[in-house]
Design a protein around this motif. Structure first.
Motif, PDB file in Angstrom:
ATOM      1  N   UNK A 306     -20.990 -11.599  -6.644  1.00 22.59           N
ATOM      2  CA  UNK A 306     -22.414 -11.398  -6.316  1.00 22.59           C
ATOM      3  C   UNK A 306     -23.306 -12.123  -7.325  1.00 22.59           C
ATOM      4  N   UNK A 307     -22.966 -11.980  -8.602  1.00 18.42           N
ATOM      5  CA  UNK A 307     -23.777 -12.615  -9.653  1.00 18.42           C
ATOM      6  C   UNK A 307     -23.739 -14.140  -9.507  1.00 18.42           C
ATOM      7  N   UNK A 308     -22.545 -14.681  -9.249  1.00 16.46           N
ATOM      8  CA  UNK A 308     -22.412 -16.141  -9.144  1.00 16.46           C
ATOM      9  C   UNK A 308     -23.141 -16.675  -7.906  1.00 16.46           C
ATOM     10  N   UNK A 309     -23.073 -15.937  -6.792  1.00 14.29           N
ATOM     11  CA  UNK A 309     -23.754 -16.384  -5.572  1.00 14.29           C
ATOM     12  C   UNK A 309     -25.269 -16.335  -5.782  1.00 14.29           C
ATOM     13  N   UNK A 310     -25.747 -15.268  -6.428  1.00  8.83           N
ATOM     14  CA  UNK A 310     -27.188 -15.148  -6.692  1.00  8.83           C
ATOM     15  C   UNK A 310     -27.671 -16.328  -7.537  1.00  8.83           C
ATOM     16  N   UNK A 311     -26.924 -16.644  -8.589  1.00 10.46           N
ATOM     17  CA  UNK A 311     -27.294 -17.782  -9.447  1.00 10.46           C
ATOM     18  C   UNK A 311     -27.296 -19.081  -8.641  1.00 10.46           C
ATOM     19  N   UNK A 312     -26.266 -19.279  -7.844  1.00 10.93           N
ATOM     20  CA  UNK A 312     -26.165 -20.517  -7.054  1.00 10.93           C
ATOM     21  C   UNK A 312     -27.342 -20.646  -6.080  1.00 10.93           C
ATOM     22  N   UNK A 313     -27.657 -19.551  -5.377  1.00 15.83           N
ATOM     23  CA  UNK A 313     -28.759 -19.600  -4.406  1.00 15.83           C
ATOM     24  C   UNK A 313     -30.083 -19.878  -5.119  1.00 15.83           C
ATOM     25  N   UNK A 314     -30.229 -19.339  -6.317  1.00 15.38           N
ATOM     26  CA  UNK A 314     -31.441 -19.639  -7.097  1.00 15.38           C
ATOM     27  C   UNK A 314     -31.505 -21.125  -7.450  1.00 15.38           C
ATOM     28  N   UNK A 315     -30.360 -21.696  -7.796  1.00 16.71           N
ATOM     29  CA  UNK A 315     -30.322 -23.123  -8.163  1.00 16.71           C
ATOM     30  C   UNK A 315     -30.725 -24.019  -6.977  1.00 16.71           C
ATOM     31  N   UNK A 316     -30.403 -23.563  -5.756  1.00 17.86           N
ATOM     32  CA  UNK A 316     -30.722 -24.381  -4.575  1.00 17.86           C
ATOM     33  C   UNK A 316     -32.006 -23.930  -3.888  1.00 17.86           C
ATOM     34  N   UNK A 317     -32.700 -22.984  -4.476  1.00 20.59           N
ATOM     35  CA  UNK A 317     -33.931 -22.486  -3.849  1.00 20.59           C
ATOM     36  C   UNK A 317     -34.909 -23.641  -3.615  1.00 20.59           C
ATOM     37  N   UNK A 318     -35.476 -23.696  -2.404  1.00 21.82           N
ATOM     38  CA  UNK A 318     -36.455 -24.738  -2.106  1.00 21.82           C
ATOM     39  C   UNK A 318     -35.847 -26.074  -1.717  1.00 21.82           C
ATOM     40  N   UNK A 319     -34.515 -26.199  -1.794  1.00 17.45           N
ATOM     41  CA  UNK A 319     -33.862 -27.454  -1.373  1.00 17.45           C
ATOM     42  C   UNK A 319     -33.967 -27.557   0.154  1.00 17.45           C
ATOM     43  N   UNK A 320     -34.657 -28.584   0.667  1.00 20.76           N
ATOM     44  CA  UNK A 320     -34.728 -28.700   2.131  1.00 20.76           C
ATOM     45  C   UNK A 320     -33.364 -29.153   2.636  1.00 20.76           C
ATOM     46  N   UNK A 342     -19.801 -12.001  -1.276  1.00 15.74           N
ATOM     47  CA  UNK A 342     -20.540 -13.268  -1.207  1.00 15.74           C
ATOM     48  C   UNK A 342     -21.453 -13.283   0.018  1.00 15.74           C
ATOM     49  N   UNK A 343     -20.929 -12.891   1.178  1.00 15.23           N
ATOM     50  CA  UNK A 343     -21.755 -12.953   2.392  1.00 15.23           C
ATOM     51  C   UNK A 343     -22.777 -11.821   2.453  1.00 15.23           C
ATOM     52  N   UNK A 344     -22.486 -10.652   1.845  1.00 21.51           N
ATOM     53  CA  UNK A 344     -23.527  -9.612   1.735  1.00 21.51           C
ATOM     54  C   UNK A 344     -24.710 -10.160   0.945  1.00 21.51           C
ATOM     55  N   UNK A 345     -24.393 -10.868  -0.135  1.00 23.97           N
ATOM     56  CA  UNK A 345     -25.447 -11.423  -0.991  1.00 23.97           C
ATOM     57  C   UNK A 345     -26.265 -12.469  -0.226  1.00 23.97           C
ATOM     58  N   UNK A 346     -25.568 -13.317   0.512  1.00 18.63           N
ATOM     59  CA  UNK A 346     -26.261 -14.362   1.281  1.00 18.63           C
ATOM     60  C   UNK A 346     -27.119 -13.741   2.380  1.00 18.63           C
ATOM     61  N   UNK A 347     -26.531 -12.811   3.132  1.00 24.04           N
ATOM     62  CA  UNK A 347     -27.220 -12.260   4.308  1.00 24.04           C
ATOM     63  C   UNK A 347     -28.350 -11.315   3.912  1.00 24.04           C
ATOM     64  N   UNK A 348     -28.305 -10.789   2.692  1.00 23.44           N
ATOM     65  CA  UNK A 348     -29.382  -9.915   2.215  1.00 23.44           C
ATOM     66  C   UNK A 348     -30.710 -10.665   2.106  1.00 23.44           C
ATOM     67  N   UNK A 349     -30.627 -12.008   2.090  1.00 22.78           N
ATOM     68  CA  UNK A 349     -31.881 -12.786   1.976  1.00 22.78           C
ATOM     69  C   UNK A 349     -32.571 -12.974   3.318  1.00 22.78           C
ATOM     70  N   UNK A 350     -31.934 -12.559   4.431  1.00 16.26           N
ATOM     71  CA  UNK A 350     -32.557 -12.766   5.748  1.00 16.26           C
ATOM     72  C   UNK A 350     -33.702 -11.799   5.965  1.00 16.26           C
TER      73      UNK A 350
END
Ligand code: CP3
Length: 350
Positions: A306-320, A342-350
């Motif tokens: 969860x921590x690694x996915x959160x960091x990764x998604x932050x790194x790509x935030x705003x990337x079109x 990993x997918x709970x973390x991703x899908x929580x952003x919807x």
């Protein structure tokens, strides 16, 4: 009042739009090798069946393709098949041997062997793959995306030449550097065969195509650009002509990022070694980016994942144009709870 949930894009729309470089309110995602040995239901459904037999059984392959989607809710399914299906369709015997990996015979090491490679009609020689794709498309409906794929010309050529997996590709590189015209001819023949094979996958329901250069990282950048890129570019152009976005991935390919972008692909799937900030700066919006969680992080368990996915998604935030993925295929033994996290973390952003 319009219901905002109703106007949300479907996972399929989200995925295809991201590959076309469009900004998404929340990124779509899937994982390379998401169907595989780490899943207990994969092991029980395929027990006792040799690998190529599983691939040729469309009912079973469709089931194996859908298993991870049911369990984790990925936005895209990747059809259950292998990069060694085309060599088998070209008349090479392909066996998967438990301790050795794949064994291809006879190996292709001279002009006569290159010229003996049979082009194949994908609708006949690989009808099982078309049938698997149609079945999966039927189950997914419009809701989720379906990915077709093939091995890149270089990786496919290296399997044909070595006859097996290799660490340093001595035989492949002896042909590349010693008989460059023959190496060119081999790759050209492979592109001639892989083009129709990818087109067949689109006709059977694939929404996007990924070209896997599993061993591309074994070449230096200049050699890749000179000896491999022209063939990859022709394959990408043919595939894009089928009207779907094309993703290119080279394992161990951090040094190849710019060259891969030059293939004309819609997206590059990043190796896990590449820093997201580097990839964003180096790509400068020319292609969409996919990736690139280190798949071994998942062995540290759900919290670390969860921590690694959160960091990764932050790194790509705003990337079109961004698609979440791993930066190398999931490994056998990967904890199922970590993939779920990993997918709970991703899908929580919807
Ligand atoms: O995301 C994906 O599923 C991508 C498709 C893909 C597969 N294999 C599917 C597959 C790709 C790109 C490959 C590449 C591949 N296949 C390589 C290169 C290394 C790499 O990972 O890129 C190699 C050496 C192979 C050959 C291969 N495929 C072996 C030796 C095996 C194991 C044999 C067995 O009996 O299970 C496979 C199986 C395979 N290929 C699976 C999948 C989904 C099944 C299960 C798994 O490996 O978890």
């Amino acid at each position: 009042m319009p219901n905002p949930k109703l106007s949300q894009p479907s996972p399929r729309q989200r995925f295809v739009a991201a590959l076309r470089g469009e900004s998404q309110s929340a990124p779509p995602g899937w994982m390379m090798r998401q169907a595989g040995r780490y899943l207990p239901e994969y092991m029980s459904a395929s027990a006792g069946r040799p690998f190529m037999e599983r691939v040729r059984d469309s009912e079973l392959s469709a089931e194996l393709t859908l298993q991870p989607i049911r369990r984790f809710g990925m936005d895209a399914a990747v059809v259950f098949s292998d990069i060694l299906v085309p060599p088998a369709a070209m008349g090479i015997d392909v066996q998967f041997i438990e301790s050795k990996g794949p064994v291809l015979s006879p190996p292709v090491r001279d002009a006569a062997a290159v010229r003996a490679l049979r082009p194949f009609d994908p609708a006949r020689a690989t009808d099982f793959l078309a049938e698997t794709l149609r079945r999966v498309r039927q189950s997914l409906g419009d809701e989720r995306a379906l990915i077709g794929f093939c091995g890149a010309p270089f990786t496919t050529a290296s399997y044909l030449i070595e006859g097996a997996s290799s660490k340093s590709f001595e035989r492949t590189k002896s042909m590349l550097y010693g008989q460059p015209a023959l190496f060119d001819e081999l790759q050209a023949r492979l592109v001639d065969a892989l083009g129709p094979y990818l087109a067949m996958q689109v006709a059977a329901g694939a929404d996007a195509l990924q070209i896997f250069d599993s061993w591309g990282g074994a070449l230096d950048r200049e050699t890749y650009a000179r000896a491999v890129l022209p063939h990859l570019t022709r394959l990408v152009a043919g595939a894009r002509n089928e009207g779907v976005p094309v993703i290119v991935y080279a394992n161990g390919g951090d040094h190849l990022l710019e060259v891969l972008m030059d293939s004309g692909c819609d997206a590059v799937s990043l190796d896990w070694r590449t820093a997201p900030a580097d990839a964003r700066a180096r790509s400068a919006g020319r292609v969409a980016l996919q990736g690139n969680l280190d798949p071994t992080v998942l062995f540290a368990g759900p919290d670390a994942t969860r921590a690694a996915v959160t960091t990764l998604l932050d790194r790509f935030r705003g990337q079109p144009g961004y698609v979440f993925n791993v930066g190398s295929g999931l490994l056998p033994g990967t904890p199922v709870e970590s993939v779920a996290a990993a997918f709970e973390t991703l899908l929580a952003r919807r």
